[in-house]
Enzyme design. Structure first.
Site, PDB file in Angstrom:
ATOM      1  N   GLY A 191     -17.418   1.841  -0.600  1.00 60.80           N
ATOM      2  CA  GLY A 191     -18.075   3.095  -0.220  1.00 60.80           C
ATOM      3  C   GLY A 191     -19.481   3.229  -0.764  1.00 60.80           C
ATOM      4  O   GLY A 191     -20.296   3.969  -0.224  1.00 60.80           O
ATOM      5  N   TYR A 221       0.851  -1.197   0.000  1.00 65.36           N
ATOM      6  CA  TYR A 221       0.000   0.000   0.000  1.00 65.36           C
ATOM      7  C   TYR A 221       0.885   1.245   0.000  1.00 65.36           C
ATOM      8  O   TYR A 221       1.481   1.597   1.014  1.00 65.36           O
ATOM      9  CB  TYR A 221      -0.937   0.011   1.214  1.00 65.36           C
ATOM     10  CG  TYR A 221      -2.005  -1.063   1.232  1.00 65.36           C
ATOM     11  CD1 TYR A 221      -2.358  -1.767   0.078  1.00 65.36           C
ATOM     12  CD2 TYR A 221      -2.689  -1.363   2.408  1.00 65.36           C
ATOM     13  CE1 TYR A 221      -3.340  -2.749   0.110  1.00 65.36           C
ATOM     14  CE2 TYR A 221      -3.671  -2.343   2.447  1.00 65.36           C
ATOM     15  CZ  TYR A 221      -3.990  -3.038   1.294  1.00 65.36           C
ATOM     16  OH  TYR A 221      -4.961  -4.006   1.327  1.00 65.36           O
ATOM     17  N   SER A 251     -13.305  -4.425   1.897  1.00 58.16           N
ATOM     18  CA  SER A 251     -14.251  -3.649   1.079  1.00 58.16           C
ATOM     19  C   SER A 251     -15.686  -3.958   1.512  1.00 58.16           C
ATOM     20  O   SER A 251     -16.551  -4.259   0.673  1.00 58.16           O
ATOM     21  CB  SER A 251     -14.047  -3.895  -0.420  1.00 58.16           C
ATOM     22  OG  SER A 251     -12.720  -3.593  -0.808  1.00 58.16           O
TER      23      SER A 251
HETATM   24  N1  NAP Z   1      -6.970  -8.114   0.991  1.00 58.52           N
HETATM   25  C1  NAP Z   1      -7.169  -7.366  -0.059  1.00 58.52           C
HETATM   26  O1  NAP Z   1      -6.852  -7.730  -1.188  1.00 58.52           O
HETATM   27  C2  NAP Z   1      -7.784  -6.020   0.127  1.00 58.52           C
HETATM   28  C3  NAP Z   1      -8.296  -5.308  -0.990  1.00 58.52           C
HETATM   29  C4  NAP Z   1      -8.887  -4.061  -0.768  1.00 58.52           C
HETATM   30  C5  NAP Z   1      -8.959  -3.541   0.506  1.00 58.52           C
HETATM   31  N2  NAP Z   1      -8.442  -4.237   1.564  1.00 58.52           N
HETATM   32  C6  NAP Z   1      -8.489  -3.684   2.936  1.00 58.52           C
HETATM   33  O2  NAP Z   1      -9.844  -3.453   3.279  1.00 58.52           O
HETATM   34  C7  NAP Z   1     -10.002  -2.118   3.726  1.00 58.52           C
HETATM   35  C8  NAP Z   1     -11.406  -1.607   3.409  1.00 58.52           C
HETATM   36  O3  NAP Z   1     -11.733  -1.764   2.051  1.00 58.52           O
HETATM   37  P1  NAP Z   1     -11.958  -0.550   1.063  1.00 58.52           P
HETATM   38  O4  NAP Z   1     -11.353   0.678   1.631  1.00 58.52           O
HETATM   39  O5  NAP Z   1     -11.537  -1.017  -0.274  1.00 58.52           O
HETATM   40  O6  NAP Z   1     -13.543  -0.411   0.956  1.00 58.52           O
HETATM   41  P2  NAP Z   1     -14.734   0.023   1.939  1.00 58.52           P
HETATM   42  O7  NAP Z   1     -14.277  -0.057   3.341  1.00 58.52           O
HETATM   43  O8  NAP Z   1     -15.907  -0.758   1.496  1.00 58.52           O
HETATM   44  O9  NAP Z   1     -14.988   1.548   1.522  1.00 58.52           O
HETATM   45  C9  NAP Z   1     -14.050   2.535   1.735  1.00 58.52           C
HETATM   46  C10 NAP Z   1     -14.481   3.814   1.040  1.00 58.52           C
HETATM   47  O10 NAP Z   1     -15.695   4.291   1.587  1.00 58.52           O
HETATM   48  C11 NAP Z   1     -15.557   5.646   2.072  1.00 58.52           C
HETATM   49  N3  NAP Z   1     -16.262   5.653   3.367  1.00 58.52           N
HETATM   50  C12 NAP Z   1     -15.925   4.963   4.483  1.00 58.52           C
HETATM   51  N4  NAP Z   1     -16.837   5.153   5.466  1.00 58.52           N
HETATM   52  C13 NAP Z   1     -17.763   5.995   4.955  1.00 58.52           C
HETATM   53  C14 NAP Z   1     -18.962   6.549   5.463  1.00 58.52           C
HETATM   54  N5  NAP Z   1     -19.382   6.267   6.697  1.00 58.52           N
HETATM   55  N6  NAP Z   1     -19.690   7.379   4.652  1.00 58.52           N
HETATM   56  C15 NAP Z   1     -19.257   7.661   3.398  1.00 58.52           C
HETATM   57  N7  NAP Z   1     -18.138   7.149   2.847  1.00 58.52           N
HETATM   58  C16 NAP Z   1     -17.397   6.320   3.619  1.00 58.52           C
HETATM   59  C17 NAP Z   1     -14.068   5.864   2.224  1.00 58.52           C
HETATM   60  O11 NAP Z   1     -13.757   7.212   1.929  1.00 58.52           O
HETATM   61  P3  NAP Z   1     -13.266   8.268   3.064  1.00 58.52           P
HETATM   62  O12 NAP Z   1     -11.852   7.927   3.376  1.00 58.52           O
HETATM   63  O13 NAP Z   1     -13.394   9.562   2.363  1.00 58.52           O
HETATM   64  O14 NAP Z   1     -14.200   8.108   4.224  1.00 58.52           O
HETATM   65  C18 NAP Z   1     -13.473   4.939   1.176  1.00 58.52           C
HETATM   66  O15 NAP Z   1     -13.402   5.566  -0.050  1.00 58.52           O
HETATM   67  C19 NAP Z   1      -8.871  -1.357   3.028  1.00 58.52           C
HETATM   68  O16 NAP Z   1      -8.555  -0.145   3.677  1.00 58.52           O
HETATM   69  C20 NAP Z   1      -7.757  -2.363   3.079  1.00 58.52           C
HETATM   70  O17 NAP Z   1      -7.087  -2.289   4.331  1.00 58.52           O
HETATM   71  C21 NAP Z   1      -7.870  -5.460   1.384  1.00 58.52           C
END
Ligand code: NAP
Length: 331
Positions: free
Chosen positions: A215, A56, A210
């Protein structure tokens, strides 16, 4: 915040904090000082489980996220749990927004990765170490063997696999018991539910990544939302295209109505749905914003009955919704 146990004895906050978006994939990296303060505020709020990966970062600073967590979380090291990942790198020669993934899980590469992650995270142990993607060149049994050695040496406490299927999990678990898998799981991405009986049988937890469909399920984005083309993966994610935003209206209206009934927000309901499905699921929503971090953490207190969860499952299975981002191609 409430707590949960993954595997036999890995105790974490019921909701973890996904840290990827601070340094990678969701626009330009956020200000380091602001994120350090934000991470301390997350600890203060009750998050103890922080998710990162060695990859990352950006082309200029490929391991920025681990470095950030190392600096920010050092004062709290013994009251928190850090998960990081090994075994992939991005093809930075590609011109696409989301770069193709290459795998490398050779034992010598893992050995180098773990030392580098420990140094960047400013720690002498990693709470959970995940293989980020399967390497077709290296059997999972060989990776599991290296994990057993790292556990024996005290460098990692637990291990897991990300985006893994049931057969591979079984093979890995037979060599070195797995504590959790980290797979994509949300109201729009339910394909790993078929794996739940195996997770239950082996007593392996699910760390849901995710969990809000990047989001979308927060219902705070619409067809006018702009994402920066070069740096923000959401600019190429199918669920955010104008046409698909239309297709997802029914889903977002449904979640918003549920949220109103529960005096909660759509983001909270989307997380509560999985928390109330199984006691061994821990979502790791990503955010870089204080209010949204608190909002998401509050989902641990939103309770849905088994009957309500079942109703939601049926509704999700029968309503129209678009395709959702399924990850960058592994080449
Ligand atoms: N193992 C893997 O291959 C893999 C792949 C992808 C992700 N991940 C991990 O999973 C974590 C979470 O997944 P993700 O970030 O892809 O997706 P997510 O948690 O489904 O969504 C995150 C997005 O939603 C927004 N958000 C979060 N809370 C919100 C709320 N209450 N209201 C409005 N918008 C909101 C965030 O923007 P803001 O920052 O502007 O709030 C961000 O853009 C990642 O940070 C990473 O650590 C792992």
């Amino acid at each position: 915040m409430k707590r949960r146990t993954l595997g036999q004895n890995f105790n974490v906050s019921a909701i973890g904090l996904g840290c990827m978006g601070m340094s990678h994939g969701y626009g330009r990296p956020k200000d380091t000082q602001e994120m350090k303060e934000f991470l301390a505020q997350a600890v203060d709020f009750g998050y103890t489980f922080f998710d990162t990966a060695e990859v990352y970062g950006t082309d200029d600073d490929p391991h920025a996220n681990e470095k950030l967590l190392g600096e920010a979380l050092a004062p709290f090291r013994h009251q928190i749990q850090i998960g990081t990942k090994f075994g992939i790198y991005f093809d930075t020669t590609a011109t696409t927004t989301n770069k193709p993934i290459r795998t490398d899980a050779r034992p010598e590469t893992i050995r180098r990765s773990v030392e580098d992650s420990l140094r960047r995270l400013r720690t002498d142990y990693i709470d959970i170490y995940y293989q980020h993607r399967q390497d077709p060149q290296v059997p999972v049994e060989e990776v599991a063997g290296v994990m057993a050695e790292l556990i024996e040496e005290g460098k990692i406490l637990h291990w897991g696999l990300s985006e893994v299927d049931a057969d591979t999990l079984r093979r890995a678990h037979a060599v070195c018991p797995v504590t959790a898998v980290q797979n994509r799981f949300s109201m729009m991405a339910r394909w790993y539910e078929s794996m739940f009986p195996v997770l239950e049988e082996l007593q392996v937890g699910l760390v849901a990544f995710s969990p809000m469909a990047n989001g979308l399920l927060t219902a705070r984005y619409n067809e006018h939302t702009q994402f920066e083309k070069e740096t923000d993966y959401r600019s190429v994610m199918p669920q955010f295209t104008k046409e698909n935003m239309d297709k997802n209206k029914e889903l977002l209206t449904y979640i918003t109505t549920l949220a109103e009934a529960k005096k909660a927000t759509p983001a909270q309901v989307s997380l509560a749905w999985m928390l109330c499905k199984k006691t061994w699921i821990v979502p790791i929503p990503g955010t870089t914003n204080l209010e949204r971090m608190k909002e998401n953490g509050g989902a641990a207190d939103v309770l849905l009955t088994a009957e309500e969860v079942a109703h939601i499952d049926t509704a999700l299975a029968t309503m129209t919704m678009s395709e959702v981002f399924g990850g960058s191609p592994v080449k």
